[in-house]
Design an enzyme around this catalytic site. Structure first.
Site, short mmCIF file in Angstrom:
data_model
loop_
_atom_site.label_atom_id
_atom_site.label_comp_id
_atom_site.label_asym_id
_atom_site.label_seq_id
_atom_site.Cartn_x
_atom_site.Cartn_y
_atom_site.Cartn_z
N ARG A 57 0.63 12.39 -1.87
CA ARG A 57 -0.21 11.28 -2.35
C ARG A 57 -1.69 11.64 -2.28
NH1 ARG A 57 -1.52 6.21 0.76
NH2 ARG A 57 -2.60 4.85 -0.72
N HIS B 172 -3.97 11.65 -5.55
CA HIS B 172 -5.09 10.72 -5.69
C HIS B 172 -6.44 11.43 -5.79
CE1 HIS B 172 -3.23 6.60 -4.55
NE2 HIS B 172 -2.33 7.38 -5.12
N HIS C 39 7.62 9.14 -7.17
CA HIS C 39 8.00 7.95 -6.42
C HIS C 39 9.35 8.10 -5.74
CE1 HIS C 39 5.11 4.79 -8.36
NE2 HIS C 39 4.51 5.66 -7.58
N TRP D 80 11.34 3.77 -2.52
CA TRP D 80 11.95 3.77 -3.85
C TRP D 80 13.36 4.38 -3.84
CZ3 TRP D 80 6.74 4.80 -3.15
CH2 TRP D 80 5.82 4.07 -3.92
#
Length: 377
Positions: A132, A136, A259, A275
């Site tokens: 992540r 990002h 995800h 998820w």
């Protein structure tokens, strides 16, 4: 050995009967669990909350322009990356250190060792939050202004580190600080993206080519808020956000496959839950679950999200459900659900593109290197 294990895991997933998505997901993940490396096999089946990782409110206030002193050495830019000017006891130059592939492999190995050692984070691995971070820091790119992207590592500073989409990522940045201290010649920009590659590979994902050459920038280069996806939105939002970076529909769906990893938190995004059943293993289960399960709105006090009807333990965001509501997105979801190797290949390619957005490399694409996952010898 690890490559054989990964191949076994994927083959088992492909050949399992698909009469029940939940059953096949659980079976394939059990087989993947058997094949995991040591750090992947502990504390993975449960969904322990683990340390929250805190918020991103504490910035890393570090000087990044000009010459930077560190550990008795000086650094300067050379061919788009850092080199190290070693000095003797009297300050005399002892030669120039230009990092090689072997040096970057050592950085990779140090990150992988920490992933194995530090298994006290949620679901037993820092891997998902490292992915992540890399995502990002790269996903702020704007092709019209050629701003943002992984070049700069401007999330170190409060204006960007405090953006809502980056909540919780201080845990990932802190996790990598000991590696930065051990290898002070590597830029944060290169370290974060290399760490993303390492996390993907160590979680049984594809081998992702990577190259150095990013430089660190100061606070003035922080990007405005709102450049990262908002999980509460739908397909038009996805196309606007990813289109700004230069991605098409196929690439949007491929990137969404990340995800399969990690989970949402009420104290960060406001959403809650994982998820997939195996949130520390890269797989195509995200797509299989999207198509194969029935999803309903979750009845709770939080933001709009979906949960699976059968177990009520999994979640999907509105942006996830948009991938099967939109016919152009859905055809790629179906391709990836059907064949995890197709997903792996296209996921690999789009990660390379994502991590390189806006970087003024002096090297050529053919100079990309592949770094060995743990146990691949």
């Amino acid at each position: 050995m690890a490559s054989v294990a990964r191949s076994f895991s994927r083959l088992a997933s492909q050949t399992a009967p698909r009469t029940s998505t939940l059953r096949t997901a659980t079976t394939s993940n059990a087989r993947r669990t058997f094949a995991r490396q040591k750090f992947q096999s502990s504390s993975r089946r449960g969904y322990a909350s683990g340390p929250s990782g805190g918020s991103s409110s504490t910035p890393y206030i570090l000087g990044v322009l000009g010459l930077a002193g560190a550990g008795g050495a000086y650094y300067y830019f050379n061919n788009g990356g850092f080199t190290q000017l070693k000095e003797g006891s009297s300050g005399e130059s002892r030669g120039i250190f230009t990092p090689t592939k072997d040096d970057y492999q050592k950085v990779y190995d140090a990150i992988a060792a920490r992933l194995e050692e530090k298994d006290d984070y949620e679901d037993g691995s820092y891997g998902p939050i490292i992915v992540r971070l890399a995502w990002h820091c790269s996903g702020t790119y704007d092709k019209l202004t050629n701003t943002g992207g992984s070049n700069g590592a401007t999330m170190r500073f409060a204006p960007e580190g405090d953006h809502g989409a980056n909540a919780g990522l201080k845990a990932a940045r802190d996790f990598l600080e000991p590696v930065k201290e051990k290898f002070p010649w590597i830029t944060y920009s290169d370290l974060w993206t290399l760490a993303g590659v390492c996390a993907i590979q160590e979680m049984q994902g594809p081998v992702v080519p990577w190259r150095p050459g990013r430089t660190d920038r100061d606070v003035s280069m922080c990007t405005p808020d709102g450049r990262l996806p908002d999980g509460a939105k739908e397909q038009s939002h996805l196309r606007a956000i990813f289109g700004r970076m230069g991605f098409d529909d196929r690439e949007i769906v491929a990137l969404s496959g990340a995800h399969a990893l990690g989970r949402c938190h009420t104290d960060r995004s406001g959403f809650d839950g994982p998820w997939s059943f195996s949130p520390t293993v890269v797989s195509n289960d995200y797509f299989r679950l999207l198509l194969g399960e029935k999803w309903m709105f979750r009845k709770w006090d939080g933001p709009k999200q979906y949960q699976d009807v059968t177990t009520k333990s999994l979640m999907m965001l509105p942006t996830d459900m948009a991938l099967i509501k939109d016919k152009e997105f859905k055809k790629h979801v179906e391709r990836y659900a059907k064949d995890d190797q197709v997903f792996f290949n296209e996921f690999r390619d789009v990660l390379v593109k994502l991590f390189e957005l806006g970087v003024p490399f002096q090297s050529k694409p053919e100079d990309r290197m592949t770094l060995k996952p743990t146990g691949s010898d």
